[in-house]
Scaffold this active site. Structure first.
Site, PDB file in Angstrom:
ATOM      1  N   ASP A  55       9.278  -3.611  -9.277  1.00 44.09           N
ATOM      2  CA  ASP A  55       7.209  -2.770  -8.399  1.00 44.09           C
ATOM      3  C   ASP A  55       8.012  -1.874  -9.006  1.00 44.09           C
ATOM      4  O   ASP A  55       8.581  -0.731  -8.578  1.00 44.09           O
ATOM      5  CB  ASP A  55       6.567  -3.558  -8.569  1.00 44.09           C
ATOM      6  N   GLU A 114      -0.104 -10.136  -4.471  1.00 44.96           N
ATOM      7  CA  GLU A 114       0.161  -9.962  -3.552  1.00 44.96           C
ATOM      8  C   GLU A 114      -0.844 -12.093  -3.404  1.00 44.96           C
ATOM      9  O   GLU A 114      -1.292 -12.222  -4.929  1.00 44.96           O
ATOM     10  CB  GLU A 114      -1.439  -9.171  -3.192  1.00 44.96           C
ATOM     11  N   HIS A 169       4.151 -12.906  -0.574  1.00 44.05           N
ATOM     12  CA  HIS A 169       4.139 -11.865  -2.566  1.00 44.05           C
ATOM     13  C   HIS A 169       5.255 -12.087  -2.814  1.00 44.05           C
ATOM     14  O   HIS A 169       6.602 -12.286  -1.747  1.00 44.05           O
ATOM     15  CB  HIS A 169       3.112 -10.641  -2.074  1.00 44.05           C
ATOM     16  N   ASN A 227       3.922 -12.450   3.318  1.00 44.05           N
ATOM     17  CA  ASN A 227       2.586 -12.592   3.053  1.00 44.05           C
ATOM     18  C   ASN A 227       2.704 -13.141   2.438  1.00 44.05           C
ATOM     19  O   ASN A 227       1.521 -14.395   1.214  1.00 44.05           O
ATOM     20  CB  ASN A 227       1.374 -11.685   3.305  1.00 44.05           C
TER      21      ASN A 227
HETATM   22  C1  GLP Z   1       8.878  -5.287  -1.211  1.00 42.96           C
HETATM   23  C2  GLP Z   1       9.636  -5.103  -2.523  1.00 42.96           C
HETATM   24  C3  GLP Z   1       9.182  -7.242  -2.793  1.00 42.96           C
HETATM   25  C4  GLP Z   1       9.992  -8.024  -2.072  1.00 42.96           C
HETATM   26  C5  GLP Z   1       9.471  -7.771  -0.077  1.00 42.96           C
HETATM   27  C6  GLP Z   1      10.388  -8.194   0.178  1.00 42.96           C
HETATM   28  O1  GLP Z   1       7.518  -5.821  -1.265  1.00 42.96           O
HETATM   29  N1  GLP Z   1       8.157  -5.051  -3.660  1.00 42.96           N
HETATM   30  O2  GLP Z   1       9.479  -7.337  -4.317  1.00 42.96           O
HETATM   31  O3  GLP Z   1      10.616  -8.801  -2.117  1.00 42.96           O
HETATM   32  O4  GLP Z   1       9.399  -6.172  -0.147  1.00 42.96           O
HETATM   33  O5  GLP Z   1      11.276  -7.263   1.587  1.00 42.96           O
HETATM   34  P1  GLP Z   1      12.920  -7.176   2.031  1.00 42.96           P
HETATM   35  O6  GLP Z   1      13.679  -8.028   1.771  1.00 42.96           O
HETATM   36  O7  GLP Z   1      12.197  -5.960   3.109  1.00 42.96           O
HETATM   37  O8  GLP Z   1      11.722  -8.299   3.632  1.00 42.96           O
END
Ligand code: GLP
Length: 231
Positions: free
Chosen positions: A63, A138, A133, A131
């Site tokens: 992403d 989402e 995702h 959340n």
């Molecule tokens: C971002 C990414 C996700 C990832 C999430 C978790 O939102 N777009 O792909 O899973 O972060 O991040 P963290 O490891 O910082 O909790």
């Protein structure tokens, strides 16, 4: 689903790195799928510690934020260039939705087509948002979804605004591989560490439907979940 239980985050990122190395070693011509976020920083550091040398030529990002150039400090293109390519000596191409050849609706379709022509992806790294995702799919995302532009949920903006300066400059939209796109990878590795992920993980494991994006990949043929929350 194979559940790999670990004691803590440090042990967890090492396990994720080892599984990633194993799964990507099989077919060196197959691309890999990379994720971003704080959890994955640890995974990429662990890969460096283990002396991992990428043998594949292509990698696909999950992403990207909308409206950030590839060299913007908060873009995932830059994150992957620094923490994956430069850190591990990867000289191949990292394909990022919304960047380079993959801008606009036609570009996002081209990104999906590139996964199909260069793929299938051997192994896709995944995190879990607070959340629930998966990438930027989402809650409410359909299992049939493909690469597209999405609006970020308020919880996602609240969790990630700390990385932006000023925090209000976080984009409200992003580009993401869809749940059907992710499902096409031969193997998936999901990392979920820390209390802040407990509720999301419980829901991911127990609840089915579009409000739980993880449920779209839960029955994937080769899914490894690495977590310190199920001890
Ligand atoms: C971002 C990414 C996700 C990832 C999430 C978790 O939102 N777009 O792909 O899973 O972060 O991040 P963290 O490891 O910082 O909790």
């Amino acid at each position: 689903m194979k559940i790999i239980k670990v004691e803590n985050r440090d042990q967890g990122v090492l396990e994720v790195a080892k599984v990633f190395m194993g799964k990507s070693a099989g077919d060196q011509d197959a691309p890999v799928g990379l994720a971003t976020g704080a959890t994955m920083l640890g995974v990429y550091e662990a890969l460096a510690t283990l002396g991992f040398k990428p043998g594949f030529h292509d990698a696909f990002a999950l992403d990207e934020y909308e409206g950030l150039s590839a060299d913007h400090p908060n873009s995932y293109a830059r994150y992957l260039d620094e923490h994956f390519a430069k850190a591990l000596g990867f000289a191949g191409q990292i394909h990022v939705p919304g960047q380079g050849d993959y801008v606009g609706t036609v570009g996002l379709e081209a990104f999906e087509a590139s996964i199909d022509s260069l793929g299938p992806i051997s192994v896709q790294l995944l995190g879990l948002g607070p959340n629930g995702h998966v990438a930027f799919n989402e809650p409410g995302s359909e299992p049939t979804s493909t690469t597209r532009r999405v609006e970020l949920a308020n919880e996602t903006i609240a969790a990630n605004r700390q990385y932006f300066d000023p925090p209000t400059s976080i984009p409200g939209f992003a580009f993401t591989q869809g749940l059907a796109t992710i499902s096409k990878a031969q193997s998936l590795i999901v990392a979920a560490f820390g209390e802040e992920k407990r509720e999301a993980l419980n829901q991911a494991l127990d609840v089915t439907g579009a409000e739980t994006p993880f449920s779209a990949i839960r029955n994937h043929q080769d899914l490894s979940l690495v977590t310190d929350l199920l001890n």
